[in-house]
Design an enzyme around this catalytic site. Structure first.
Site, PDB file in Angstrom:
ATOM      1  N   ARG A 103       0.943  -1.288  -0.215  1.00 35.01           N
ATOM      2  CA  ARG A 103      -0.043  -0.145   0.283  1.00 35.01           C
ATOM      3  C   ARG A 103       0.693   1.185  -0.091  1.00 35.01           C
ATOM      4  O   ARG A 103       1.600   1.221   1.057  1.00 35.01           O
ATOM      5  CB  ARG A 103      -1.079  -0.083   1.207  1.00 35.01           C
ATOM      6  CG  ARG A 103      -2.359  -0.106   0.919  1.00 35.01           C
ATOM      7  CD  ARG A 103      -3.243  -0.137   2.317  1.00 35.01           C
ATOM      8  NE  ARG A 103      -2.883   0.405   3.418  1.00 35.01           N
ATOM      9  CZ  ARG A 103      -3.675   0.773   4.538  1.00 35.01           C
ATOM     10  NH1 ARG A 103      -5.114   0.535   4.280  1.00 35.01           N
ATOM     11  NH2 ARG A 103      -3.169   1.424   5.447  1.00 35.01           N
ATOM     12  N   THR A 107      -1.014   7.573  -0.696  1.00 39.39           N
ATOM     13  CA  THR A 107      -2.585   7.404  -1.078  1.00 39.39           C
ATOM     14  C   THR A 107      -3.252   6.274  -0.665  1.00 39.39           C
ATOM     15  O   THR A 107      -4.690   6.144  -0.917  1.00 39.39           O
ATOM     16  CB  THR A 107      -2.477   7.190  -2.650  1.00 39.39           C
ATOM     17  OG1 THR A 107      -1.894   6.044  -2.875  1.00 39.39           O
ATOM     18  CG2 THR A 107      -1.640   8.153  -3.384  1.00 39.39           C
ATOM     19  N   ASP A 199       0.193  -3.216  11.998  1.00 39.75           N
ATOM     20  CA  ASP A 199       0.648  -3.856  10.681  1.00 39.75           C
ATOM     21  C   ASP A 199       0.839  -5.360  10.685  1.00 39.75           C
ATOM     22  O   ASP A 199       1.929  -5.629  11.369  1.00 39.75           O
ATOM     23  CB  ASP A 199       1.596  -3.059  10.144  1.00 39.75           C
ATOM     24  CG  ASP A 199       1.990  -3.258   8.647  1.00 39.75           C
ATOM     25  OD1 ASP A 199       2.254  -2.309   7.937  1.00 39.75           O
ATOM     26  OD2 ASP A 199       2.327  -4.528   8.268  1.00 39.75           O
ATOM     27  N   ASP A 202       4.262  -6.569   9.442  1.00 41.89           N
ATOM     28  CA  ASP A 202       5.593  -6.189  10.053  1.00 41.89           C
ATOM     29  C   ASP A 202       5.751  -6.664  11.188  1.00 41.89           C
ATOM     30  O   ASP A 202       6.617  -7.326  11.826  1.00 41.89           O
ATOM     31  CB  ASP A 202       5.412  -4.472  10.566  1.00 41.89           C
ATOM     32  CG  ASP A 202       5.854  -3.587   9.303  1.00 41.89           C
ATOM     33  OD1 ASP A 202       6.751  -4.090   8.614  1.00 41.89           O
ATOM     34  OD2 ASP A 202       5.349  -2.547   9.260  1.00 41.89           O
TER      35      ASP A 202
HETATM   36  C1  PRP Z   1      -1.454  -4.450   4.253  1.00 40.96           C
HETATM   37  C2  PRP Z   1      -2.212  -5.847   4.394  1.00 40.96           C
HETATM   38  C3  PRP Z   1      -2.903  -5.904   3.169  1.00 40.96           C
HETATM   39  C4  PRP Z   1      -3.159  -4.568   2.463  1.00 40.96           C
HETATM   40  C5  PRP Z   1      -4.650  -3.893   3.305  1.00 40.96           C
HETATM   41  O1  PRP Z   1      -0.313  -4.683   3.555  1.00 40.96           O
HETATM   42  O2  PRP Z   1      -1.215  -6.880   4.809  1.00 40.96           O
HETATM   43  O3  PRP Z   1      -2.149  -6.511   2.159  1.00 40.96           O
HETATM   44  O4  PRP Z   1      -2.098  -3.507   3.620  1.00 40.96           O
HETATM   45  O5  PRP Z   1      -5.090  -2.786   2.982  1.00 40.96           O
HETATM   46  P1  PRP Z   1      -6.091  -2.375   1.833  1.00 40.96           P
HETATM   47  O6  PRP Z   1      -7.472  -3.150   2.349  1.00 40.96           O
HETATM   48  O7  PRP Z   1      -6.495  -0.982   2.216  1.00 40.96           O
HETATM   49  O8  PRP Z   1      -5.415  -2.700   0.548  1.00 40.96           O
HETATM   50  P2  PRP Z   1       0.996  -3.837   3.574  1.00 40.96           P
HETATM   51  O9  PRP Z   1       0.615  -2.645   2.287  1.00 40.96           O
HETATM   52  O10 PRP Z   1       1.338  -3.082   4.788  1.00 40.96           O
HETATM   53  O11 PRP Z   1       2.192  -4.391   2.817  1.00 40.96           O
HETATM   54  P3  PRP Z   1       3.014  -5.893   3.612  1.00 40.96           P
HETATM   55  O12 PRP Z   1       2.057  -6.596   3.844  1.00 40.96           O
HETATM   56  O13 PRP Z   1       4.275  -5.996   2.552  1.00 40.96           O
HETATM   57  O14 PRP Z   1       3.339  -4.869   4.995  1.00 40.96           O
END
Ligand code: PRP
Length: 209
Positions: A103, A107, A199, A202
């Protein structure tokens, strides 16, 4: 309208509490994600089709059952990776097709960085795996990729969801089934689930910094 199944079960609620606690370390966090993934899998696989399989027990011959469909596990990296092993334990013959999205912090839109889906020969049933369903952007992108691949049955498995993400998927993908352990209150101004669990990626991979 999408079918939504929210697991409401004492064990689910206890393991969720472990995930939510700030003091839970990565080892316990991963274990709880694994246990909840197994419980989600139990609910989400109840309509898989099986065929007769003649076998012989130590006592006599009988007709057992075997899975009939090609199953795909679709973890969204990174956090979805932690849900793969518990699912593979239950469905050892599954195919695992990773999708990489992160993400954008400004944005909150998902950015695609990895996919090796073939052009043809889709699985019969796809289980999209991601512990978190926040805005629904990542899940929507994954679902669209499954549709483009030609998958007939698409099921989203998340551990924690926000109402905003559920609503988006319901509107955009009414055919998709959604399984989650809980739907939390809302998203905050940074698009994090409240009260949430932080998160997941993480906390699973010990990269909170
Ligand atoms: C987080 C989570 C999902 C996403 C959810 O990933 O694991 O994939 O955000 O958010 P959304 O419904 O608004 O799309 P992240 O971007 O933190 O990546 P990561 O798993 O690599 O930490």
């Amino acid at each position: 309208m999408s079918e939504i199944r929210i697991l409401d079960h004492p064990l689910v609620n206890c393991h969720l509490t472990t995930l939510r606690k700030k003091s839970t370390n990565p080892v316990e966090f991963r274990r709880s994600v694994g246990r909840l993934s197994t419980l989600l899998a139990y609910a989400a696989t109840s309509d898989l089709r099986t065929a007769e399989l003649p076998i012989e027990t130590p006592i006599q011959k009988m007709i057992g059952r075997q899975l009939l469909q090609r199953i795909g596990l679709i973890p969204i990296m990174r956090a979805g990776i932690a849900m793969v092993e518990p699912m593979l334990d239950l469905i050892p013959g599954s195919e695992v097709w990773h999708l990489g999205f992160y993400r954008d912090e400004e944005t909150a839109q998902p950015v695609h960085y990895y996919s090796k889906l073939p052009d043809s020969s889709p699985v019969d049933v796809a289980f999209i795996l991601d512990p978190m369903l926040a805005t629904g952007g990542s899940a929507a992108l994954a679902c669209q990729q499954m549709i483009d691949w030609g998958v007939g049955t698409i099921k989203m498995l998340s551990i924690i969801a926000a109402p905003e993400g559920i609503e988006r998927l319901e509107n955009e993908f009414p055919e998709m089934e959604i399984y989650t352990c809980v739907v939390d209150e809302r998203l905050n101004e940074n698009k994090f689930i409240v009260p949430g669990l932080g998160d997941a990626g993480d906390r699973i991979f010990n990269t909170t910094g």
